[in-house]
Design a protein around this motif. Structure first.
Motif, short mmCIF file in Angstrom:
data_model
loop_
_atom_site.label_atom_id
_atom_site.label_comp_id
_atom_site.label_asym_id
_atom_site.label_seq_id
_atom_site.Cartn_x
_atom_site.Cartn_y
_atom_site.Cartn_z
N ALA A 67 -2.67 2.82 -15.89
CA ALA A 67 -2.84 3.17 -14.48
C ALA A 67 -2.41 2.01 -13.57
N PHE A 68 -2.69 0.79 -13.99
CA PHE A 68 -2.33 -0.39 -13.19
C PHE A 68 -0.82 -0.60 -13.17
N ARG A 69 -0.17 -0.37 -14.30
CA ARG A 69 1.26 -0.60 -14.41
C ARG A 69 2.09 0.51 -13.78
N HIS A 70 1.51 1.70 -13.63
CA HIS A 70 2.24 2.85 -13.08
C HIS A 70 1.43 3.51 -11.96
N PRO A 71 1.36 2.87 -10.80
CA PRO A 71 0.60 3.46 -9.69
C PRO A 71 1.28 4.75 -9.21
N PRO A 72 0.51 5.65 -8.63
CA PRO A 72 1.09 6.92 -8.18
C PRO A 72 2.08 6.70 -7.03
N ALA A 73 3.19 7.39 -7.11
CA ALA A 73 4.18 7.32 -6.03
C ALA A 73 3.78 8.33 -4.96
N ARG A 74 3.90 7.93 -3.73
CA ARG A 74 3.54 8.80 -2.61
C ARG A 74 4.69 8.84 -1.62
N HIS A 75 4.75 9.92 -0.89
CA HIS A 75 5.74 10.09 0.18
C HIS A 75 4.99 10.69 1.35
N TRP A 76 4.86 9.93 2.43
CA TRP A 76 4.09 10.41 3.57
C TRP A 76 4.66 9.87 4.88
N ALA A 77 4.33 10.56 5.94
CA ALA A 77 4.76 10.16 7.28
C ALA A 77 3.57 9.57 8.01
N CYS A 78 3.77 8.41 8.61
CA CYS A 78 2.71 7.73 9.35
C CYS A 78 2.38 8.52 10.61
N ARG A 79 1.08 8.71 10.84
CA ARG A 79 0.65 9.42 12.05
C ARG A 79 0.75 8.52 13.28
N GLY A 80 0.78 7.20 13.06
CA GLY A 80 0.83 6.28 14.19
C GLY A 80 2.21 6.11 14.78
N CYS A 81 3.24 5.95 13.92
CA CYS A 81 4.58 5.65 14.43
C CYS A 81 5.66 6.58 13.89
N GLY A 82 5.31 7.46 12.95
CA GLY A 82 6.30 8.38 12.40
C GLY A 82 7.12 7.83 11.26
N GLU A 83 6.89 6.58 10.87
CA GLU A 83 7.63 5.95 9.77
C GLU A 83 7.40 6.74 8.48
N ILE A 84 8.46 6.90 7.68
CA ILE A 84 8.36 7.56 6.39
C ILE A 84 8.07 6.48 5.34
N ILE A 85 6.98 6.65 4.58
CA ILE A 85 6.54 5.66 3.61
C ILE A 85 6.72 6.24 2.20
N ASP A 86 7.38 5.49 1.34
CA ASP A 86 7.55 5.86 -0.06
C ASP A 86 6.90 4.81 -0.94
#
Length: 103
Positions: A67-86
């Motif tokens: 679990a430590f070596r392979h953290p979950p990948a996420r794809h989300w849009a910031c509600r504050g500035c709209g930045e796309i986070i991967d």
């Protein structure tokens, strides 16, 4: 004691051993400085190893390391500035807003 795994380098071996020890699984790094004799031994025999004191907790330790070596990948849009986070990030790098709750 039981060998848990061979680490690719001393920095990761130390990080993983410290992390497991803090989680309550006593872990030691063996062959920490054997890399200096890599020319006299095969390279895979000169890498640092993680050993745990309680062999009955080996499966638990392996699960934690996985679990430590392979953290979950996420794809989300910031509600504050709209930045796309991967990636495994839970905070926007641009504005510092927290990731929205996962539904």
């Amino acid at each position: 004691m039981r060998r848990l795994l061979t680490a690719p380098n001393l920095a990761l071996a130390t990080l993983w051993a410290d992390w497991l020890t803090q989680a309550g699984i006593a872990t030691r790094v063996q062959r920490a400085h054997a890399g200096s004799i890599a020319g006299e031994l095969p390279p895979d025999q000169a890498q640092p190893e993680l050993w745990i004191d309680d062999a009955s907790r080996c499966d638990e330790a392996r699960t934690m390391l996985e679990a430590f070596r392979h953290p979950p990948a996420r794809h989300w849009a910031c509600r504050g500035c709209g930045e796309i986070i991967d990636g495994p990030f839970e905070q926007c790098w641009n504005c510092g807003a927290a990731m929205p709750p996962v539904q």
